[in-house]
Design an enzyme around this catalytic site. Structure first.
Site, PDB file in Angstrom:
ATOM      1  N   TYR A  22      37.545  53.866  31.172  1.00 56.35           N
ATOM      2  CA  TYR A  22      36.594  52.769  30.974  1.00 56.35           C
ATOM      3  C   TYR A  22      35.442  53.293  30.119  1.00 56.35           C
ATOM      4  O   TYR A  22      34.560  54.008  30.591  1.00 56.35           O
ATOM      5  CB  TYR A  22      36.047  52.274  32.314  1.00 56.35           C
ATOM      6  CG  TYR A  22      37.046  51.576  33.210  1.00 56.35           C
ATOM      7  CD1 TYR A  22      38.299  51.199  32.758  1.00 56.35           C
ATOM      8  CD2 TYR A  22      36.714  51.281  34.534  1.00 56.35           C
ATOM      9  CE1 TYR A  22      39.198  50.561  33.592  1.00 56.35           C
ATOM     10  CE2 TYR A  22      37.612  50.637  35.374  1.00 56.35           C
ATOM     11  CZ  TYR A  22      38.849  50.283  34.895  1.00 56.35           C
ATOM     12  OH  TYR A  22      39.743  49.654  35.734  1.00 56.35           O
TER      13      TYR A  22
ATOM     14  N   LEU B 225      40.918  36.397  40.247  1.00 58.25           N
ATOM     15  CA  LEU B 225      40.614  35.045  39.779  1.00 58.25           C
ATOM     16  C   LEU B 225      41.544  34.624  38.653  1.00 58.25           C
ATOM     17  O   LEU B 225      41.339  33.592  38.022  1.00 58.25           O
ATOM     18  CB  LEU B 225      39.158  34.963  39.302  1.00 58.25           C
ATOM     19  CG  LEU B 225      38.109  35.234  40.382  1.00 58.25           C
ATOM     20  CD1 LEU B 225      36.725  35.359  39.762  1.00 58.25           C
ATOM     21  CD2 LEU B 225      38.135  34.139  41.437  1.00 58.25           C
ATOM     22  N   GLY B 226      42.605  35.412  38.407  1.00 58.22           N
ATOM     23  CA  GLY B 226      43.523  35.108  37.320  1.00 58.22           C
ATOM     24  C   GLY B 226      42.849  35.296  35.972  1.00 58.22           C
ATOM     25  O   GLY B 226      41.769  35.880  35.865  1.00 58.22           O
ATOM     26  N   GLY B 227      43.500  34.795  34.927  1.00 55.36           N
ATOM     27  CA  GLY B 227      42.905  34.838  33.600  1.00 55.36           C
ATOM     28  C   GLY B 227      42.744  36.215  33.017  1.00 55.36           C
ATOM     29  O   GLY B 227      41.966  36.409  32.077  1.00 55.36           O
TER      30      GLY B 227
END
Length: 309
Positions: free
Chosen positions: A61, A216-218
């Site tokens: 990251y 939350l998906g996406g």
């Protein structure tokens, strides 16, 4: 120091690999977007002040940016639990990560995390497994799962890591790894993408923490978003919550071994995410949310691509 005791953390606590962690954690993947260590450290500090002591990170990251910020801000806090991951490296375009699955690469990732976190051992390390046939892997990246686990066990025996976790793992792989002593599993899972229920059930039975990514998906272009579901939106409106809060709170209430690690660069959004720990749905609301159908169309196709049973 945090103002919260171990018994009074966001969402309560769960023992993961012998460490008491807040069920509402913080995923630090987005911090490099800030491009400013002081701003990133302020978000980390605020999360810790709110009672969060479970931080999810990786050396890749921001090429160590996130790890350095965590080490400098909370690395000396005795109750802070920093969980790292290995098995991938930064990608380009729509794929934020690309496979790095060879045993020697896994070892190097652990050394990289040790360096950027400024420590001589890692508490919990999640190995992101990418099995042949689930992703267009180069021949050199088609690695036997047992060989990968053997390298992790070796590094645990060397004292470089304490607990081993798995990510994007199949049911068969998890079952085969149980004798190793798996402490957590990170697979894609949310209210509209629940093909992983059998793996969740095994984790619940074995006392393994369930820490879903994309709650939350996406997560990838075209994948379904929990916040766009009509039932989620209706419940949010009725309860004066945001759809994000409803989607996250459902995970915590659906499984007692579930932990959430939502990420954000905004302190305001962070505070809203931490507040999820206080939300409880009544039985009727849970029945409605449990009945949300799986994603359809392109969202369902992308979700299936990212999950394995």
């Amino acid at each position: 120091m945090s103002n919260f005791s171990k018994e009074n953390r966001p969402g309560g606590t769960y023992v993961m690999g012998g460490k008491v962690v807040s069920r509402v954690g913080y995923g630090a993947m987005q911090l490099p977007k800030l491009k400013d260590e002081a701003k990133a450290r302020a978000v980390i500090r605020r999360a810790y002040e709110l009672g969060v002591n479970h931080f999810d990170t990786a050396d890749f990251y921001g090429a160590g940016f996130t790890n350095r910020c965590l080490a400098d801000e909370i690395g000396k806090e005795p109750d802070a639990v920093i969980v790292t991951k290995i098995g991938a490296k930064p990608g380009n375009g729509i794929m934020p990560m690309i496979p790095a699955q060879r045993p020697e690469e896994l070892r190097q990732h652990i050394e990289d995390n040790l360096r950027s976190l400024k420590t001589d051992h890692l508490g919990i390390v999640n190995f992101r497994r990418i099995a042949p046939g689930t992703f267009p892997l180069k021949p050199s990246q088609k690695v036997n799962f047992d060989d990968q686990m053997a390298e992790l066990i070796k590094m645990r025996d060397e004292g470089k890591i304490e607990g081993i976790g798995l990510s994007t793992v199949s049911l068969n792989e998890l079952q085969s790894a149980l004798p190793v002593g798996i402490v957590c599993v990170q697979n894609q899972y949310n209210i509209t993408s629940r093909s992983q229920e059998s793996i969740l059930d095994l984790c619940r039975k074995e006392g393994i923490a369930w820490v879903p990514y994309f709650p939350l998906g996406g997560g990838l272009p075209g994948s379904a978003k929990v916040t766009e579901d009509e039932t989620v939106q209706a419940v949010a409106k009725e309860m004066g919550l945001s759809p994000v809060q409803v989607g996250l709170a459902w995970i915590l209430q659906h499984a007692e071994n579930a932990l959430i690690i939502p990420g954000t660069t905004s302190i305001g959004h962070l505070e809203q995410n931490v507040a999820v720990g206080d939300i409880r749905f009544d039985e009727d609301t849970m029945r409605r949310l449990d009945s949300v159908p799986p994603a359809k169309g392109i969202g369902a196709i992308v979700n299936r691509f990212m999950t394995r049973k």
